[in-house]
Design a protein around this motif. Structure first.
Motif, mmCIF file in Angstrom:
data_model
loop_
_atom_site.group_PDB
_atom_site.id
_atom_site.type_symbol
_atom_site.label_atom_id
_atom_site.label_comp_id
_atom_site.label_asym_id
_atom_site.label_seq_id
_atom_site.Cartn_x
_atom_site.Cartn_y
_atom_site.Cartn_z
ATOM 1 N N GLY A 174 -18.669 1.259 -32.552
ATOM 2 C CA GLY A 174 -18.711 1.316 -33.998
ATOM 3 C C GLY A 174 -18.021 2.530 -34.588
ATOM 4 N N VAL A 175 -17.203 3.218 -33.790
ATOM 5 C CA VAL A 175 -16.512 4.419 -34.251
ATOM 6 C C VAL A 175 -15.098 4.049 -34.695
ATOM 7 C CG1 VAL A 175 -15.641 6.704 -33.623
ATOM 8 C CG2 VAL A 175 -17.845 5.892 -32.716
ATOM 9 N N ALA A 176 -14.742 4.444 -35.903
ATOM 10 C CA ALA A 176 -13.397 4.212 -36.434
ATOM 11 C C ALA A 176 -12.750 5.562 -36.715
ATOM 12 C CB ALA A 176 -13.459 3.384 -37.712
ATOM 13 N N SER A 177 -11.503 5.716 -36.291
ATOM 14 C CA SER A 177 -10.802 6.987 -36.463
ATOM 15 C C SER A 177 -9.498 6.761 -37.224
ATOM 16 C CB SER A 177 -10.487 7.626 -35.106
ATOM 17 O OG SER A 177 -11.676 7.881 -34.384
ATOM 18 N N PHE A 178 -9.258 7.605 -38.230
ATOM 19 C CA PHE A 178 -8.023 7.551 -38.992
ATOM 20 C C PHE A 178 -7.054 8.589 -38.440
ATOM 21 C CE2 PHE A 178 -11.230 5.924 -41.889
ATOM 22 C CZ PHE A 178 -10.607 4.829 -42.455
ATOM 23 N N GLU A 179 -5.774 8.219 -38.407
ATOM 24 C CA GLU A 179 -4.750 9.154 -37.969
ATOM 25 C C GLU A 179 -4.520 10.194 -39.063
ATOM 26 O OE1 GLU A 179 -3.296 9.419 -35.095
ATOM 27 O OE2 GLU A 179 -4.263 7.660 -34.214
ATOM 28 N N ARG A 180 -4.533 11.453 -38.676
ATOM 29 C CA ARG A 180 -4.334 12.539 -39.645
ATOM 30 C C ARG A 180 -3.007 12.383 -40.379
ATOM 31 N NH1 ARG A 180 -3.643 15.270 -43.143
ATOM 32 N NH2 ARG A 180 -3.851 17.517 -43.443
ATOM 33 N N SER A 181 -1.987 11.896 -39.685
ATOM 34 C CA SER A 181 -0.675 11.755 -40.294
ATOM 35 C C SER A 181 -0.638 10.705 -41.395
ATOM 36 C CB SER A 181 0.369 11.413 -39.221
ATOM 37 O OG SER A 181 0.020 10.205 -38.552
ATOM 38 N N ASP A 182 -1.637 9.801 -41.415
ATOM 39 C CA ASP A 182 -1.687 8.734 -42.424
ATOM 40 C C ASP A 182 -2.382 9.173 -43.705
ATOM 41 O OD1 ASP A 182 -0.439 7.060 -40.634
ATOM 42 O OD2 ASP A 182 -2.312 6.162 -39.914
ATOM 43 N N LEU A 183 -2.977 10.362 -43.701
ATOM 44 C CA LEU A 183 -3.815 10.787 -44.807
ATOM 45 C C LEU A 183 -3.262 12.030 -45.499
ATOM 46 C CD1 LEU A 183 -7.280 10.435 -43.032
ATOM 47 C CD2 LEU A 183 -6.207 8.790 -44.584
#
Length: 199
Positions: free
Chosen positions: A60-69
């Motif tokens: 249930g862990v979702a991670s966003f790429e730092r480069s996308d934010l």
């Protein structure tokens, strides 16, 4: 995730173009739970595209790429899912990137999202409460209520119904986001308070 506001060099926020008409107010007294709930409705009604997306793993862990934010304040939402007659729901929340804690700037933002397990079909209720003591004679004989489903009007009703200022829907699937809005009435201003499946 939706970029609601850009962050300036001093940690302040400026509302992004996508949310310019949302009437969002950002200050130290902002109720972030209420804000996120209101912004979800705004996103759905205005069909705003997300700025970043992520898929959760088996834990249930979702991670966003730092480069996308970009730096700023984000509204984070999750799709609802139905399994074995139950709806799995993650409450929307606000997240700041970066966030400042004890004078330290942090770019690794970890959020423990609120999880709810709902029945697949639920009873939704709307109650009209008047606040017009002393001027009840100006009250309209009826009002119109719109029931929204994922940003689209699903049904319109008129109150009072069967002599009462309330109405019930007893078969709405909980894998959708439901809410109500009241049509404008002269000399009155309306607000909606949401408590679970009651409005």
């Amino acid at each position: 995730a939706y970029l609601v506001a850009h962050m300036d060099g001093e940690g302040g926020f400026t509302v992004s173009d996508a949310f310019a008409d949302s009437e969002v107010e950002l200050n130290d007294d902002t109720d972030t739970a209420q804000l996120s709930s209101s912004l979800v409705k705004y996103v759905l009604k205005n069909k705003i595209a997300s700025d970043a997306e992520a898929v959760s793993d088996k834990l249930g862990v979702a991670s966003f790429e730092r480069s996308d934010l970009k730096q700023g304040l984000y509204l984070v939402t999750a799709q609802r899912a139905v399994k074995d007659g139950k709806t799995y729901c993650i409450s929307p929340f606000m997240a700041s990137l970066p966030y400042i804690y004890e004078n330290t700037v942090n770019y690794d933002v970890i959020a423990d999202a609120k999880f709810e397990l709902l029945p697949s079909i639920d009873l939704y209720k709307v109650y009209k409460v008047w606040s017009d003591v002393g001027v009840e004679d100006k009250r309209p004989q009826s009002i119109n209520i719109s029931l929204y489903c994922d940003g689209e009007v699903h049904e319109k009703i008129t109150l009072p119904h069967n002599g009462a200022w309330k109405y019930e829907w007893n078969d709405l699937p909980t894998d959708h986001i439901w809410w109500v809005e009241e049509d404008d009435v002269d000399d009155y201003r309306f607000s909606v308070t949401e408590n679970g499946s009651s409005f």
